[in-house]
Design a protein around this motif. Structure first.
Motif, PDB file in Angstrom:
ATOM      1  N   THR A 280       1.257   6.828  -7.391  1.00  0.00           N
ATOM      2  CA  THR A 280       0.024   7.347  -7.982  1.00  0.00           C
ATOM      3  C   THR A 280       0.281   8.445  -9.016  1.00  0.00           C
ATOM      4  OG1 THR A 280      -0.207   8.799  -6.044  1.00  0.00           O
ATOM      5  CG2 THR A 280      -1.475   6.753  -6.053  1.00  0.00           C
TER       6      THR A 280
ATOM      7  N   GLU B 235       2.168   1.609  -3.566  1.00  0.00           N
ATOM      8  CA  GLU B 235       1.060   1.998  -4.439  1.00  0.00           C
ATOM      9  C   GLU B 235       0.759   3.490  -4.308  1.00  0.00           C
ATOM     10  OE1 GLU B 235      -3.758   1.259  -4.761  1.00  0.00           O
ATOM     11  OE2 GLU B 235      -2.527  -0.142  -3.615  1.00  0.00           O
ATOM     12  N   LYS B 236       0.740   3.981  -3.090  1.00  0.00           N
ATOM     13  CA  LYS B 236       0.464   5.402  -2.863  1.00  0.00           C
ATOM     14  C   LYS B 236       1.546   6.269  -3.480  1.00  0.00           C
ATOM     15  CE  LYS B 236      -0.330   8.774   0.838  1.00  0.00           C
ATOM     16  NZ  LYS B 236      -0.421   8.983   2.304  1.00  0.00           N
ATOM     17  N   GLU B 237       2.812   5.860  -3.345  1.00  0.00           N
ATOM     18  CA  GLU B 237       3.915   6.644  -3.876  1.00  0.00           C
ATOM     19  C   GLU B 237       3.935   6.668  -5.406  1.00  0.00           C
ATOM     20  OE1 GLU B 237       6.479   8.454  -2.226  1.00  0.00           O
ATOM     21  OE2 GLU B 237       5.015   8.250  -0.609  1.00  0.00           O
TER      22      GLU B 237
ATOM     23  N   ALA C 126       0.831  -1.213   0.000  1.00  0.00           N
ATOM     24  CA  ALA C 126       0.000   0.000   0.000  1.00  0.00           C
ATOM     25  C   ALA C 126       0.861   1.257   0.000  1.00  0.00           C
ATOM     26  CB  ALA C 126      -0.931  -0.015   1.218  1.00  0.00           C
TER      27      ALA C 126
END
Length: 528
Positions: free
Chosen positions: A523, A519-521, A516
């Motif tokens: 975007t 994934e956030k980094e 997660a």
């Protein structure tokens, strides 16, 4: 619009004749003539307002893009700095738009979807539209003037190329920054923030200060196609994951992309014992021993719980210790041991002793106070042998977190599916087998028997059996440590998609929640 069919039969003919003369003036935007006003007065007889390229207009348009475009990452920052410092045009020359621009567009259109990223993150549509507009001389007097189109092409292509090259070569995220700012450490005495826990201890490569100069040199020398191809990871796992991505959907697609990103984090390492390697993958709770490129042994491991995560690192096993003492970390002393001050039976039962850190002198347990342990001037250690928390053998390697591989006195936990229970070290299921692997042919059977006897394991040689019979009532410590020469590389990694011993990719739980985080980094590039 063209006003004379006799003078120019079409836009294309104007393009052929004029750009070879007019666009050459853009070279004056380079390092040698950065402050010079650029006009085409020398070609006034063929001037058509919509097709006049003014160098200052191009430079001003690029400067405006530098000021108004958000800087989201290293690639954007390097691109902005390059043009703010007067960097030369690299996508346009005296013949018009250079062929390398079309090579970049074609590569991005093929490669960006193949790695699961958004085309908008690499400006594919704007670049394609402006290339088409330039090829067709479809300019106006507003936002699509020839100077502004050239400026957009130059700036967007450099930015897109830098994003792709840096991302594929060094990672679209920076693990050293991201993971080492996840877990806060608080003082056990004041409960104040004292820093972040070191969770990623790999020297991952990052683009140097000269990256943008290298990039623009490659573009100018028409070697951009090779540079783009070379940036992508070439290892087997990356290729396997990329192949899986083409047919994946939903959460599985995201999981593949986060593991592909891990493959991009290339780091400095050396293999001083070519052919032998230890690989620990935290989410799979497994250790794999490789020799000659083939997995020859696999065993279960236990690792740090979520509050005391096992770090990602690379090192080399340099020695093994038999019946090691356990020098208890300060965090455990202040959290678990201080409250037992005064309970001498607790210290005796666990074989704990207290010693002065400077002199090594042991202190009578009855004289130890909580203040002494909180001061940090005294250490608490556990005697080696049966019942020791490290078990009967430990595998030492240099690192910044005092992490190592070791045996355990609680072997029953290997029957669990989730084995994240330690304070950060890695517990191994079959420590003697691992010792045999790392020692290899450097030791004879009698040395191995001395290790067995010291660990209370049955000897194999006649000499060993005879020794045990003759010393049946004694405690056996025939060997205390053994150097590994040359050292064995050890990787402690974190992949939620990883090959098993046969090479097949298996999926594992994200026990630390790192997927997660990645994934956030990402975007900015994925629009997930």
């Amino acid at each position: 619009m063209l006003h004379s069919e006799n003078r120019f039969s079409s836009k294309k003919s104007f393009h052929t004749l004029t750009l070879s003369l007019v666009v050459i003036l853009l070279a004056a935007c380079g390092h040698g003539n950065r402050q010079k006003d650029i006009t085409i007065e020398a070609f006034s007889d063929m001037k058509e307002p919509l097709f006049v390229v003014n160098g200052n207009d191009v430079k001003n348009a690029i400067a405006k893009m530098c000021n108004e475009t958000p800087t989201r990452n290293t690639a954007d920052a390097r691109t902005r700095k390059y043009y703010e410092e007067g960097g030369a045009m690299v996508w346009v020359n005296r013949y018009g738009v250079r062929n390398n621009a079309h090579l970049l567009l074609r590569h991005l259109k093929e490669s960006v979807p193949a790695i699961g990223f958004s085309e908008s993150a690499f400006y594919i549509s704007p670049i394609e539209a402006d290339l088409k507009r330039f090829d067709e001389l479809d300019f106006d007097s507003g936002e699509n003037s020839v100077s502004k189109v050239l400026a957009r092409l130059e700036y967007n292509m450099t930015r897109a190329c830098a994003r792709y090259i840096i991302g594929q070569r060094y990672g679209f995220t920076n693990p050293n920054y991201t993971f080492n700012r996840l877990d806060s450490m608080m003082s056990n005495t004041t409960n104040k923030f004292i820093g972040f826990r070191l969770l990623y201890d790999l020297k991952s490569e990052r683009p140097s200060d000269s990256f943008i100069d290298e990039l623009t040199r490659k573009i100018a020398n028409d070697s951009i196609a090779e540079y783009l191809a070379e940036a992508e990871p070439q290892d087997t796992l990356y290729r396997q994951l990329k192949g899986m991505l083409q047919t994946a959907h939903g959460s599985q697609r995201t999981k593949i992309m986060t593991n592909m990103e891990r493959c991009r984090w290339r780091f400095e390492h050396s293999n001083t014992n070519e052919g032998k390697t230890l690989v620990v993958n935290i989410p799979s709770f497994m250790l794999q021993a490789y020799e000659g490129g083939r997995c020859t042994m696999e065993m279960k491991i236990g690792c740090g719980e979520r509050k005391t995560k096992t770090p990602i690192l690379y090192s080399q096993v340099e020695r093994i210790e038999i019946n090691p003492q356990w020098h208890i970390p300060m965090s455990i002393i202040t959290k678990d041991i201080v409250r037992h001050i005064g309970d001498t039976a607790y210290f005796e039962r666990n074989k704990y002793y207290v010693a002065d850190r400077k002199t090594g002198e042991r202190i009578d347990i009855g004289e130890v106070t909580a203040a002494m342990l909180h001061s940090g001037e005294y250490r608490v250690s556990q005697e080696g042998g049966e019942g020791n928390s490290l078990g009967r053998i430990v595998f030492r390697f240099k690192n910044n977190m005092s992490v190592y591989l070791h045996d355990t006195n609680s072997r029953g936990f290997f029957s669990r599916d989730v084995r994240a229970i330690s304070h950060g070290c890695v517990r191994v299921e079959r420590p003697f087998d691992l010792a045999t692997f790392v020692l290899g042919e450097s030791v004879d059977e009698w040395t191995l028997d001395k290790i067995r006897i010291s660990m209370d394991l049955p000897p194999k040689t006649d000499k060993g059996k005879k020794y045990v019979r003759q010393h049946e009532e004694e405690t056996h410590n025939l060997i205390s440590n053994k150097a590994i020469n040359p050292p064995i590389p050890v990787y402690i990694l974190y992949f939620t998609l990883f090959p098993n011993a046969t090479g097949s990719i298996e999926s594992y739980p994200d026990i630390y929640g790192y997927d997660a985080v990645i994934e956030k980094e990402m975007t900015t590039y994925t629009n997930l």
